[in-house]
Motif scaffolding. Structure first.
Motif, short mmCIF file in Angstrom:
data_model
loop_
_atom_site.label_atom_id
_atom_site.label_comp_id
_atom_site.label_asym_id
_atom_site.label_seq_id
_atom_site.Cartn_x
_atom_site.Cartn_y
_atom_site.Cartn_z
N VAL A 151 -6.66 -37.57 6.71
CA VAL A 151 -6.26 -36.41 5.83
C VAL A 151 -6.41 -36.69 4.46
O VAL A 151 -5.98 -37.69 3.81
CB VAL A 151 -4.76 -36.07 6.10
N CYS A 152 -7.03 -35.70 3.76
CA CYS A 152 -7.29 -35.87 2.56
C CYS A 152 -6.11 -35.35 1.56
O CYS A 152 -5.49 -34.35 1.72
CB CYS A 152 -8.47 -34.89 2.25
N THR A 153 -5.62 -36.62 0.87
CA THR A 153 -4.32 -36.44 0.13
C THR A 153 -4.34 -35.56 -1.28
O THR A 153 -3.72 -35.46 -1.93
CB THR A 153 -3.52 -37.67 -0.07
N SER A 191 -1.20 -30.52 -2.05
CA SER A 191 0.01 -31.33 -1.65
C SER A 191 1.12 -30.56 -1.10
O SER A 191 1.83 -31.31 -0.14
CB SER A 191 0.49 -32.04 -3.02
N GLU A 192 1.42 -29.30 -1.44
CA GLU A 192 2.38 -28.76 -0.83
C GLU A 192 2.62 -28.46 0.63
O GLU A 192 3.29 -28.21 1.37
CB GLU A 192 2.73 -27.28 -1.55
N GLN A 193 1.23 -28.35 1.09
CA GLN A 193 0.93 -27.96 2.37
C GLN A 193 0.53 -29.28 3.28
O GLN A 193 0.64 -29.00 4.54
CB GLN A 193 -0.70 -27.17 2.70
N ARG A 194 0.64 -30.32 2.72
CA ARG A 194 0.35 -31.75 3.42
C ARG A 194 1.23 -32.31 4.28
O ARG A 194 1.07 -32.49 5.34
CB ARG A 194 0.01 -32.46 2.22
N SER A 195 2.78 -31.83 3.84
CA SER A 195 3.72 -32.48 4.60
C SER A 195 3.85 -31.89 5.89
O SER A 195 3.92 -32.58 6.79
CB SER A 195 5.04 -32.48 3.65
N PRO A 196 3.80 -30.60 6.27
CA PRO A 196 3.98 -30.08 7.58
C PRO A 196 2.72 -30.60 8.50
O PRO A 196 2.96 -30.83 9.40
CB PRO A 196 4.24 -28.58 7.44
N LEU A 197 1.40 -30.72 7.79
CA LEU A 197 0.37 -31.15 8.47
C LEU A 197 0.51 -32.51 8.93
O LEU A 197 0.34 -33.00 10.11
CB LEU A 197 -0.79 -30.89 7.73
N ILE A 198 0.83 -33.39 8.06
CA ILE A 198 1.24 -34.76 8.50
C ILE A 198 2.07 -35.06 9.42
O ILE A 198 1.63 -35.80 10.22
CB ILE A 198 1.38 -35.55 6.95
N GLU A 199 3.15 -34.37 9.39
CA GLU A 199 4.28 -34.63 10.55
C GLU A 199 3.59 -34.10 11.51
O GLU A 199 3.85 -34.73 12.72
CB GLU A 199 5.56 -33.92 10.10
N SER A 200 2.95 -32.88 11.68
CA SER A 200 2.46 -32.55 12.93
C SER A 200 1.47 -33.45 13.65
O SER A 200 1.48 -33.70 14.91
CB SER A 200 1.69 -31.03 12.85
N LEU A 201 0.57 -33.96 12.68
CA LEU A 201 -0.58 -34.89 13.11
C LEU A 201 0.09 -36.15 13.85
O LEU A 201 -0.20 -36.70 14.65
CB LEU A 201 -1.44 -35.04 12.06
N ALA A 203 -3.32 -24.92 15.89
CA ALA A 203 -4.50 -24.90 16.22
C ALA A 203 -5.52 -26.35 16.53
O ALA A 203 -5.95 -26.66 17.19
CB ALA A 203 -5.56 -23.90 15.86
N VAL A 204 -5.16 -27.00 15.31
CA VAL A 204 -5.71 -28.11 15.18
C VAL A 204 -5.19 -29.33 15.86
O VAL A 204 -5.96 -30.10 16.51
CB VAL A 204 -5.90 -28.85 13.57
N MET A 213 3.92 -26.39 23.23
CA MET A 213 2.59 -26.89 22.53
C MET A 213 1.93 -27.97 23.50
O MET A 213 0.84 -28.12 23.40
CB MET A 213 2.97 -27.55 21.19
N PHE A 214 2.75 -28.64 23.98
CA PHE A 214 2.26 -29.90 25.02
C PHE A 214 2.51 -29.63 26.34
O PHE A 214 2.91 -30.24 27.01
CB PHE A 214 3.21 -31.13 24.62
N TRP A 215 1.60 -28.58 26.64
CA TRP A 215 1.70 -27.93 28.25
C TRP A 215 0.69 -28.76 29.23
O TRP A 215 0.75 -28.58 30.03
CB TRP A 215 1.55 -26.62 28.41
N HIS A 216 -0.13 -29.49 28.30
CA HIS A 216 -1.32 -30.23 29.16
C HIS A 216 -1.21 -31.65 28.84
O HIS A 216 -0.41 -32.09 27.78
CB HIS A 216 -2.39 -29.66 28.58
N ARG A 217 -1.84 -32.52 29.66
CA ARG A 217 -1.78 -33.97 29.41
C ARG A 217 -2.64 -34.06 27.96
O ARG A 217 -4.11 -33.88 28.12
CB ARG A 217 -2.54 -34.49 30.46
N PRO A 218 -2.20 -34.91 27.03
CA PRO A 218 -2.68 -35.21 25.98
C PRO A 218 -3.99 -36.29 26.07
O PRO A 218 -4.00 -37.03 27.06
CB PRO A 218 -1.64 -35.97 24.95
N THR A 219 -4.97 -36.21 25.54
CA THR A 219 -6.38 -37.07 25.66
C THR A 219 -5.88 -38.44 25.49
O THR A 219 -4.97 -38.95 24.71
CB THR A 219 -7.37 -36.57 24.59
N ASP A 220 -6.55 -39.37 26.37
CA ASP A 220 -6.53 -40.80 26.00
C ASP A 220 -7.76 -41.16 25.24
O ASP A 220 -7.90 -42.63 25.23
CB ASP A 220 -6.22 -41.58 27.24
N ARG A 221 -8.66 -40.38 24.91
CA ARG A 221 -10.01 -40.72 24.07
C ARG A 221 -9.55 -40.99 22.77
O ARG A 221 -8.77 -40.41 22.37
CB ARG A 221 -10.90 -39.56 24.12
N PRO A 222 -10.19 -42.43 22.31
CA PRO A 222 -9.89 -42.83 20.94
C PRO A 222 -10.39 -41.76 20.05
O PRO A 222 -11.57 -41.28 20.04
CB PRO A 222 -10.65 -44.19 20.81
#
Length: 127
Positions: free
Chosen positions: A15-17, A21-31, A95-96, A1-10
């Motif tokens: 995330v809308c809680t 809710s059952e889908q929120r945890s994996p998303l939050i951890e990935s973010l 993707a996000v 997933m991290f094959w490129h240099r991550p952005t340094d743009r701010p």
């Protein structure tokens, strides 16, 4: 997933809680992983940014809606707030996260299922 240099743009991602809710945890951890890799990223967990109004960003299906905005290092907004989602499966999360890390932030680079429909109010407000 991290094959490129991550952005340094701010940028800030909210995330809308109130969304699925059952889908929120994996998303939050990935973010959180994205934020660890992107030195100027910030993650905000929030109730719906529209308060008591019906959320018109949930244009189809179920899932989590996130809002993203480029900003300065001091968190002053730069450009429009972008609505992304609903994020409903692991492929959407990946993707996000990749889209955020690249730092280009062009809607056309996201899968169509994660963009507001062309005629929606969300698309007009968040080009």
């Amino acid at each position: 997933m991290f094959w490129h240099r991550p952005t340094d743009r701010p940028f800030t991602v909210a995330v809308c809680t109130d969304c699925a809710s059952e889908q929120r945890s994996p998303l939050i951890e990935s973010l959180r992983g994205v934020i660890r890799h992107c030195s100027q990223g910030a993650l905000v967990l929030s109730e719906c940014v529209f308060g008591d109004l019906d959320c018109d960003l949930r244009w189809s299906g179920s899932g989590v809606v996130v809002m993203m905005q480029a900003c300065t290092i001091d968190r002053v907004p730069r450009g429009p707030m972008l609505a992304i989602g609903p994020i409903a499966c692991p492929d959407d999360i990946e993707a996000v996260c990749e889209w955020l890390e690249r730092g280009k932030w062009d809607y056309r680079a996201l899968p169509e299922r994660l963009r507001p429909p062309a005629g929606s109010a969300s698309r007009r407000r968040y080009p």
